[in-house]
Scaffold this active site. Structure first.
Site, PDB file in Angstrom:
ATOM      1  N   GLN A 104       0.889  -1.162   0.003  1.00 51.79           N
ATOM      2  CA  GLN A 104      -0.077  -0.064   0.080  1.00 51.79           C
ATOM      3  C   GLN A 104       0.833   1.187  -0.061  1.00 51.79           C
ATOM      4  O   GLN A 104       0.067   2.382  -0.353  1.00 51.79           O
ATOM      5  CB  GLN A 104      -1.046  -0.150   1.054  1.00 51.79           C
ATOM      6  CG  GLN A 104      -0.259   0.048   2.370  1.00 51.79           C
ATOM      7  CD  GLN A 104      -1.226   0.204   3.771  1.00 51.79           C
ATOM      8  OE1 GLN A 104      -1.456  -1.003   4.294  1.00 51.79           O
ATOM      9  NE2 GLN A 104      -1.379   1.399   4.331  1.00 51.79           N
ATOM     10  N   CYS A 146      -4.944   0.561   3.916  1.00 53.64           N
ATOM     11  CA  CYS A 146      -4.789  -0.912   4.226  1.00 53.64           C
ATOM     12  C   CYS A 146      -6.174  -1.223   4.252  1.00 53.64           C
ATOM     13  O   CYS A 146      -6.605  -2.693   4.103  1.00 53.64           O
ATOM     14  CB  CYS A 146      -4.352  -0.961   5.990  1.00 53.64           C
ATOM     15  SG  CYS A 146      -5.132  -0.135   7.196  1.00 53.64           S
ATOM     16  N   HIS A 192      -4.840  -0.546  12.260  1.00 56.36           N
ATOM     17  CA  HIS A 192      -4.590  -1.011  10.813  1.00 56.36           C
ATOM     18  C   HIS A 192      -5.441  -2.258  10.623  1.00 56.36           C
ATOM     19  O   HIS A 192      -6.245  -2.671  11.361  1.00 56.36           O
ATOM     20  CB  HIS A 192      -3.173  -1.450  11.146  1.00 56.36           C
ATOM     21  CG  HIS A 192      -2.564  -1.986   9.723  1.00 56.36           C
ATOM     22  ND1 HIS A 192      -2.566  -1.184   8.752  1.00 56.36           N
ATOM     23  CD2 HIS A 192      -1.692  -3.111   9.322  1.00 56.36           C
ATOM     24  CE1 HIS A 192      -1.591  -1.908   7.814  1.00 56.36           C
ATOM     25  NE2 HIS A 192      -1.201  -3.164   8.351  1.00 56.36           N
TER      26      HIS A 192
END
Length: 330
Positions: free
Chosen positions: A80, A89, A263
């Site tokens: 990414q 993400c 995340h």
């Protein structure tokens, strides 16, 4: 731009790591729940699959297909953060989950003699993360949510694959851009004028899409395992601060000492070491040079365990929509 970044990237610890998790429905730096996203389902264990029937170890990277033969049913790994940092993400985990589940579906269809005859179906189909960032309403390079991504794909009829829109790691457009209305920001191709040596690009109208038939959350550990085993990988929440060091045992299983989530990664299985250490098998979106070719194993049991149930996981049921069956997403 500096003020925008300062306002959007909420820091989660003193070292300055930004949160890439943002629920667009609420504006919270937390994952969306099924209550936040219309159409989302809270998944119960697949019918007929009881927790005690699950194997002690299972990994979609090494599925037993015949005697002493194992096959990987996961697709390509992604990064990414190239060509620049992008907090996407959420989109990468969603795209990998759809891609892997499509591959699993096609493998199962082939095993039952029902593989679609359309050309290219035997190859990996990778959804376009950039198209999702360009025209979706689930997030941007400043963060987003994989459940909201599945919801948008479901609502508009599908997402193009990566050959329609290459990843740029930046916010090029937004959902209200004319390029999204015309379709150029979703799928386009370019031509060259050899006389002037200039390139012009235009929208492609007819292209195969990756659709989402249903989507939702799964929050209890036994249900997460049953979902992964029955249908494929899921997108789960974690704290990226615990993915940056080398805190692992001699067998390479990572200890987890973090609280909160900032995340999104992909959960693809679980295992058990020779010493009895149980672990999860997960994929990150930081490139194959990170950890074990982009993958990692993290402890399941206390005291230093990651629990995907703490902040939940998201799933989707993908399908392939032929060009004649869909219209330009709006």
């Amino acid at each position: 731009m500096g003020r925008v970044l300062a306002a959007l990237l909420v820091l989660t610890r003193a070292d300055g790591r930004p949160s890439e998790v943002l629920c667009p429905a609420t504006g919270r730096r937390e994952r969306c729940t099924a209550h936040d996203v219309p159409g989302a389902q809270a998944r119960a264990p697949p019918a007929g699959l009881e927790t005690r029937a699950l194997p002690r170890a299972f990994d979609w990277n090494a599925v037993e297909v015949a005697w002493r033969q194992r096959l990987s049913l996961t697709t390509t790994d992604l990064n990414q953060h190239i060509p620049t940092y992008c907090g996407s993400c959420w989109a990468h985990a969603a795209a990998s989950t759809l891609a892997d589940r499509l591959k699993i579906q096609l493998f199962r269809s082939a095993a039952h003699g029902a593989l679609p005859e359309a050309s290219g179906r035997s190859r990996d189909i990778i959804p376009s993360v950039q198209a999702l960032i360009n025209c979706g309403d689930a997030g941007s390079c400043y963060g987003g949510d994989s459940l909201a991504a599945f919801a948008w794909i479901h609502r508009v009829g599908g997402l193009p694959d990566v050959t329609c829109q290459q990843y740029q790691a930046r916010n090029v457009y937004n959902a209200s851009s004319p390029e999204c209305a015309s379709g150029e920001a979703l799928c386009h191709t370019c031509a060259i004028d050899f006389a002037t040596r200039t390139s012009t690009c235009a929208a492609v109208r007819a292209y195969t899409r990756i659709g989402v038939a249903s989507f939702g959350t799964v929050d209890a550990e036994p249900d997460i395992m049953a979902e992964v085993h029955a249908r494929g990988p899921v997108a789960c929440h974690i704290n990226a601060s615990c993915l940056e060091g080398a805190d692992h045992d001699s067998a390479g299983v990572w200890n987890y000492r973090c609280a909160g989530h900032n995340h999104v990664i992909q959960l693809a299985g679980w295992g058990e070491g020779a010493d009895g250490t149980r672990y999860w098998i997960a994929r990150n979106s930081w490139g194959t040079f990170w950890a074990d070719h982009g993958w990692f194993r993290v402890r399941r049991d206390p005291p230093f365990a990651w629990s995907p149930a703490e902040f939940g996981c998201n799933w989707a049921e993908p399908f392939i929509a032929e060009p004649a069956a869909v219209a330009v997403a709006r």
